[in-house]
Design an enzyme around this catalytic site. Structure first.
Site, PDB file in Angstrom:
ATOM      1  N   TYR A 167       8.099 113.518  -3.042  1.00 42.33           N
ATOM      2  CA  TYR A 167       6.702 113.524  -3.473  1.00 42.33           C
ATOM      3  C   TYR A 167       5.821 114.184  -2.421  1.00 42.33           C
ATOM      4  CZ  TYR A 167       2.044 111.837  -4.703  1.00 42.33           C
ATOM      5  OH  TYR A 167       0.707 111.774  -5.002  1.00 42.33           O
ATOM      6  N   SER A 181      -2.271 115.099  -1.654  1.00 42.64           N
ATOM      7  CA  SER A 181      -2.100 113.706  -1.239  1.00 42.64           C
ATOM      8  C   SER A 181      -2.159 113.642   0.274  1.00 42.64           C
ATOM      9  CB  SER A 181      -0.753 113.171  -1.725  1.00 42.64           C
ATOM     10  OG  SER A 181      -0.447 111.926  -1.114  1.00 42.64           O
TER      11      SER A 181
END
Length: 251
Positions: free
Chosen positions: A155, A141
Site C-alpha cells: 500500500y 498517504s
C-alpha cells in the site's frame, strides 16, 4: 451558479463520500463514480436533498478497467461542459507481509492504487489539455513517505508511486493546470475500521476530510493532513531510522 465541477473517484464511501458532501456544501457540482453504485446513488440522493442547487451525476467505475476510466471521464466532461477538478481517490488497502502468500492482495492493491491512478491521471490530463486548464488532485498517504512494514508495504509503495507520478505531471508545467498531492494521516474510514489496533492519532472522518478539502481549495501543491501532527511527523519520518518510523506509524 455552481463554483465549478468536481469529479471524485471512489466516492461511494469513506474519504471520497465525505469529500463529496463537503464540496457540495461549498457549492460545487459533482461527478461521482465508484464500483458500488447502490451506495453511490444513496449519497447522490442525500446531497441533492441537502443542496438542491448542486448538480450530482453518478457512474459505475472500476478504475482497473482502464478503457472505462477514459470513457466515464469523457462522458462527465461532456455532460458538465468541463471538469474543473478531478480528485484521484479510489484505492485499496489490502496487504500481506511479503513471503507469506499474499501476492494476490498485494498485487491487487498495486494495480488499483498505481495503475488505476495512472489511468485516471491520463484521462484527467487529456481533458485539462483540451479545455485549457484544470486542477488535478491526487490522494496519496502519509505512509508514502517511507517504506512501511508488514501489511502496509505494498500500500505504502503504491501511494509513493502515485505521489511521484503526480509530481512528474506538475514538473511539466502544463499551462492552466494545477496539481495537488494530498498526504492524509490516519482518518477514520472503511479502510481502517477493521484494524485490530486503531492507529495512533486517528481523527474522525469529517475532521480529517475538512483538512483535506481546505488544502485542496487552497490548491496546495503538497499537504499533510490534518496538519497536526502530520506536518512535523511527516518531515521527521523522512529522516528518522526505520524502527522509529515504524513506532510513529503505529505498525
Amino acid at each position: 451558479m455552481a463554483k465549478g465541477s468536481i469529479l471524485i473517484t471512489g466516492a461511494s464511501s469513506g474519504l471520497g463520500a465525505e469529500m463529496a458532501r463537503q464540496f457540495a456544501a461549498l457549492g460545487y457540482d459533482l461527478a461521482l463514480c465508484a464500483r458500488r453504485t447502490g451506495r453511490l446513488d444513496e449519497l447522490a440522493t442525500e446531497i441533492a436533498g441537502a443542496y438542491p442547487a448542486v448538480r450530482v451525476r453518478t457512474a459505475a467505475l472500476d478504475v482497473t478497467d482502464f478503457d472505462a476510466v477514459a470513457r466515464v471521464f469523457d462522458e462527465f466532461a461532456a455532460e458538465f461542459g468541463r471538469l474543473d477538478r478531478v480528485i484521484v481517490n479510489a484505492g485499496l488497502g489490502k496487504g500481506v507481509p511479503f513471503g507469506k502468500g499474499g501476492d494476490r492482495p498485494n498485487r491487487q492493491t498495486a494495480i488499483t492504487n498505481f495503475l488505476g491512478a495512472m489511468a485516471q491521471m491520463e484521462a484527467a490530463m487529456k481533458i485539462f489539455r483540451a479545455q485549457g486548464g484544470g486542477h488535478l488532485v491526487v490522494i496519496s498517504s502519509i505512509s508514502a513517505l517511507r517504506g512501511m512494514p508488514k501489511t502496509m508495504t505494498s500500500y505504502a509503495a503504491s501511494k509513493a508511486g502515485v505521489a511521484a507520478m503526480a509530481e512528474g505531471i506538475a514538473a511539466e508545467g502544463v499551462p492552466g493546470v494545477d496539481v495537488s498531492i494530498i498526504f492524509p494521516g490516519y482518518i477514520a474510514s472503511e479502510m481502517n475500521e477493521k484494524a485490530a489496533h486503531p492507529p495512533k492519532f486517528l481523527v474522525d472522518t469529517q475532521t480529517g476530510v475538512r483538512s483535506m478539502v481546505s488544502a485542496i481549495e487552497k490548491r496546495r501543491f503538497k499537504a499533510y493532513t490534518p496538519a497536526w501532527p502530520w506536518v512535523p511527523f511527516g518531515y521527521a519520518m523522512k529522516v528518522l531510522p526505520l524502527p522509529i518510523v515504524r513506532r510513529i506509524a503505529g505498525i
